[in-house]
Scaffold this motif. Sequence first.
Motif, PDB file in Angstrom:
ATOM      1  N   GLU A   1       0.587  -1.405   0.102  1.00 32.74           N
ATOM      2  CA  GLU A   1      -0.091   0.317  -0.033  1.00 32.74           C
ATOM      3  C   GLU A   1       0.819   1.265   0.323  1.00 32.74           C
ATOM      4  OE1 GLU A   1      -3.011  -0.595  -0.662  1.00 32.74           O
ATOM      5  OE2 GLU A   1      -3.023  -2.111  -0.372  1.00 32.74           O
ATOM      6  N   PRO A   2       0.877   2.788  -0.617  1.00 30.52           N
ATOM      7  CA  PRO A   2       1.250   3.443  -0.777  1.00 30.52           C
ATOM      8  C   PRO A   2       1.632   3.823   0.970  1.00 30.52           C
ATOM      9  CG  PRO A   2      -0.716   3.589  -1.424  1.00 30.52           C
ATOM     10  CD  PRO A   2      -1.303   2.590  -1.551  1.00 30.52           C
ATOM     11  N   GLY A   3       2.543   5.118   0.735  1.00 32.54           N
ATOM     12  CA  GLY A   3       2.993   4.960   1.540  1.00 32.54           C
ATOM     13  C   GLY A   3       3.553   4.403   3.204  1.00 32.54           C
ATOM     14  N   LYS A   4       3.259   3.404   2.681  1.00 30.56           N
ATOM     15  CA  LYS A   4       3.377   2.103   4.007  1.00 30.56           C
ATOM     16  C   LYS A   4       5.199   1.480   3.631  1.00 30.56           C
ATOM     17  CE  LYS A   4      -0.758   2.484   5.856  1.00 30.56           C
ATOM     18  NZ  LYS A   4      -1.753   2.200   5.271  1.00 30.56           N
ATOM     19  N   ILE A   5       5.077   1.016   4.641  1.00 26.46           N
ATOM     20  CA  ILE A   5       6.127  -0.405   4.609  1.00 26.46           C
ATOM     21  C   ILE A   5       5.651  -1.391   5.449  1.00 26.46           C
ATOM     22  CG2 ILE A   5       8.401  -0.934   6.297  1.00 26.46           C
ATOM     23  CD1 ILE A   5       8.502   1.835   7.305  1.00 26.46           C
ATOM     24  N   THR A   6       5.847  -2.160   4.130  1.00 31.88           N
ATOM     25  CA  THR A   6       5.567  -3.433   4.161  1.00 31.88           C
ATOM     26  C   THR A   6       6.876  -4.906   3.930  1.00 31.88           C
ATOM     27  OG1 THR A   6       3.544  -2.668   2.915  1.00 31.88           O
ATOM     28  CG2 THR A   6       4.754  -5.440   2.594  1.00 31.88           C
TER      29      THR A   6
ATOM     30  N   GLY B   1       9.136  10.465   2.495  1.00 28.51           N
ATOM     31  CA  GLY B   1       7.439   9.742   1.659  1.00 28.51           C
ATOM     32  C   GLY B   1       7.424   8.260   0.668  1.00 28.51           C
ATOM     33  N   ILE B   2       8.002   7.969   0.711  1.00 28.11           N
ATOM     34  CA  ILE B   2       8.390   6.579   0.412  1.00 28.11           C
ATOM     35  C   ILE B   2       8.299   5.567   0.880  1.00 28.11           C
ATOM     36  CG2 ILE B   2      10.888   4.854  -1.219  1.00 28.11           C
ATOM     37  CD1 ILE B   2      12.624   7.670  -0.324  1.00 28.11           C
ATOM     38  N   THR B   3       7.665   4.984  -0.261  1.00 29.10           N
ATOM     39  CA  THR B   3       6.981   3.791   0.036  1.00 29.10           C
ATOM     40  C   THR B   3       7.828   2.487  -0.031  1.00 29.10           C
ATOM     41  OG1 THR B   3       5.062   3.994  -0.787  1.00 29.10           O
ATOM     42  CG2 THR B   3       4.933   1.974  -0.737  1.00 29.10           C
ATOM     43  N   LEU B   4       7.917   1.719   1.357  1.00 29.83           N
ATOM     44  CA  LEU B   4       9.032   0.823   1.397  1.00 29.83           C
ATOM     45  C   LEU B   4       8.442  -0.691   1.266  1.00 29.83           C
ATOM     46  CD1 LEU B   4      11.093   2.531   4.542  1.00 29.83           C
ATOM     47  CD2 LEU B   4      11.599   2.062   1.931  1.00 29.83           C
ATOM     48  N   PHE B   5       9.506  -1.828   0.804  1.00 27.85           N
ATOM     49  CA  PHE B   5       8.377  -2.767   0.693  1.00 27.85           C
ATOM     50  C   PHE B   5      10.960  -3.726   1.343  1.00 27.85           C
ATOM     51  CE2 PHE B   5       7.629  -7.076  -2.207  1.00 27.85           C
ATOM     52  CZ  PHE B   5       6.937  -7.561  -1.142  1.00 27.85           C
ATOM     53  N   VAL B   6       9.951  -4.175   2.259  1.00 30.90           N
ATOM     54  CA  VAL B   6      11.415  -5.531   2.599  1.00 30.90           C
ATOM     55  C   VAL B   6      11.604  -6.209   3.506  1.00 30.90           C
ATOM     56  CG1 VAL B   6      12.927  -4.531   4.691  1.00 30.90           C
ATOM     57  CG2 VAL B   6      11.525  -2.675   3.946  1.00 30.90           C
ATOM     58  N   ILE B   7      12.733  -6.882   2.620  1.00 31.73           N
ATOM     59  CA  ILE B   7      13.088  -8.861   2.747  1.00 31.73           C
ATOM     60  C   ILE B   7      13.473  -8.321   4.134  1.00 31.73           C
ATOM     61  CG2 ILE B   7      13.990 -10.617   2.238  1.00 31.73           C
ATOM     62  CD1 ILE B   7      13.613 -10.129  -0.817  1.00 31.73           C
TER      63      ILE B   7
ATOM     64  N   ILE C   1      12.045  -6.255  11.860  1.00 34.61           N
ATOM     65  CA  ILE C   1      10.835  -6.342  10.715  1.00 34.61           C
ATOM     66  C   ILE C   1       9.657  -6.347  11.688  1.00 34.61           C
ATOM     67  CG2 ILE C   1       9.890  -8.712  10.433  1.00 34.61           C
ATOM     68  CD1 ILE C   1      10.842  -6.168   7.708  1.00 34.61           C
ATOM     69  N   MET C   2       9.613  -7.220  12.676  1.00 36.87           N
ATOM     70  CA  MET C   2       8.717  -6.555  13.680  1.00 36.87           C
ATOM     71  C   MET C   2       8.290  -4.962  14.652  1.00 36.87           C
ATOM     72  SD  MET C   2       6.239  -9.780  14.189  1.00 36.87           S
ATOM     73  CE  MET C   2       6.498 -10.583  13.851  1.00 36.87           C
ATOM     74  N   ASN C   3       9.592  -4.248  13.994  1.00 38.74           N
ATOM     75  CA  ASN C   3      10.144  -2.852  14.509  1.00 38.74           C
ATOM     76  C   ASN C   3       9.536  -2.333  13.046  1.00 38.74           C
ATOM     77  OD1 ASN C   3      11.015  -0.683  15.445  1.00 38.74           O
ATOM     78  ND2 ASN C   3      12.114  -1.688  16.233  1.00 38.74           N
ATOM     79  N   LEU C   4       9.355  -2.393  12.113  1.00 37.27           N
ATOM     80  CA  LEU C   4       9.863  -1.466  10.831  1.00 37.27           C
ATOM     81  C   LEU C   4       7.958  -1.219  11.047  1.00 37.27           C
ATOM     82  CD1 LEU C   4      11.519   0.137  10.038  1.00 37.27           C
ATOM     83  CD2 LEU C   4      12.198  -2.067   8.391  1.00 37.27           C
ATOM     84  N   ALA C   5       7.642  -3.161   9.681  1.00 34.66           N
ATOM     85  CA  ALA C   5       6.747  -2.765   8.767  1.00 34.66           C
ATOM     86  C   ALA C   5       5.311  -3.082   9.584  1.00 34.66           C
ATOM     87  CB  ALA C   5       6.509  -4.749   8.431  1.00 34.66           C
ATOM     88  N   GLU C   6       4.489  -2.409   9.277  1.00 33.39           N
ATOM     89  CA  GLU C   6       2.936  -2.269   9.810  1.00 33.39           C
ATOM     90  C   GLU C   6       2.389  -3.625   8.881  1.00 33.39           C
ATOM     91  OE1 GLU C   6       1.213   1.664   8.326  1.00 33.39           O
ATOM     92  OE2 GLU C   6       1.598   2.209   8.004  1.00 33.39           O
TER      93      GLU C   6
ATOM     94  N   GLU D   1      -0.134 -13.928   6.418  1.00 32.98           N
ATOM     95  CA  GLU D   1      -0.080 -12.411   5.994  1.00 32.98           C
ATOM     96  C   GLU D   1      -0.699 -12.176   7.304  1.00 32.98           C
ATOM     97  OE1 GLU D   1      -2.570 -12.356   2.469  1.00 32.98           O
ATOM     98  OE2 GLU D   1      -3.441 -10.063   3.088  1.00 32.98           O
ATOM     99  N   GLY D   2       0.223 -10.270   7.762  1.00 33.32           N
ATOM    100  CA  GLY D   2      -1.264 -10.666   8.680  1.00 33.32           C
ATOM    101  C   GLY D   2       0.199  -9.007   9.137  1.00 33.32           C
ATOM    102  N   THR D   3      -0.774  -7.881  10.892  1.00 30.61           N
ATOM    103  CA  THR D   3       0.100  -6.936  11.599  1.00 30.61           C
ATOM    104  C   THR D   3       0.722  -8.596  12.280  1.00 30.61           C
ATOM    105  OG1 THR D   3      -1.498  -8.123  13.831  1.00 30.61           O
ATOM    106  CG2 THR D   3      -1.237  -6.327  11.367  1.00 30.61           C
TER     107      THR D   3
END
Length: 248
Positions: A29-34, A197-203, A210-215, A228-230
């Motif tokens: 999703e735009p603007g999020k960290i996944t 405002g950079i959207t991030l997708f992080v392996i 990752i728990m600390n970073l991603a929504e 998939e989930g929070t």
Amino acid sequence: MTTPTIEVTNVSKSFGGVAANKLVSMSVEPGKITGLIGPNGSGKTTLFNSIVGYHPIDEGSIKFEGQEISKLRVQQIARLGMLRTFQQTRIYGKMDCVQNMLISVPHRTATFSDMFTKYPAELTEKAEHLLEFVGLYQKRKLISGDLSFGQQKLLEFAMALMNEPKVLLLDEPTAGINPTLINGLIDRLKRANEEFGITLFVIEHNMRVIMNLAEKIYCLAHGEMLAEGTPDEIKDDQRVIDAYLGAH
Ligand code: ADP
Ligand code: MG
């Protein structure tokens, strides 16, 4: 509903007889960290490579801001504003940090020589500003091959930021970095997301990171999307726990 920045639908990719990704669907999703997690060999890097056009997919659809991109090449996708970093750093070890930053902007600059003739002051200023952002300003004139591995990762991140991407895919950005630098890097990733405002997708292999970073977190196992989930949902998901335990 907003259009997802990245939308992957039923993507499969095999190498010879190995099915690296099987009918994978997910979105960023735009603007999020996944986040994207999963044991070694579960197909994380393959999915990144498919998204950025590094190799053709066998089937499925990949959209960037609603536009089908699965037939486009790396450079075309980069021009749309989607960039990735690599699991292995890709810097020019014999050049200093500023030089590495300057050569990292082919996507926005017409020709290679333009970069050194037309906008040198402006680009150098931007390079130095971003090196300051990642904490490498003092080292900007050092040969980058002499930086620590963690510092090279920070440099690589800054090089990607030079291109002002809309979305950045990071493949295990903290791998091989000491814990102190990891915290600094997490902080920088969050700031790039919030301030630029950079959207991030992080392996990420490191669960704490990752728990600390991603929504939102996706978990691959054996090439398939397992869960998939929070962060809280993923942390307590028995399938994810089993996949990680089974991998050791
Ligand atoms: P991860 O990044 O989750 O560790 P990868 O996507 O790198 O996993 O690999 C998934 C599977 O695909 C592995 O079995 C790997 O050996 C295989 N694979 C990945 N890239 C290639 C390739 N270029 N050629 C052959 N097999 C590959
Ligand atoms: Mg990988």
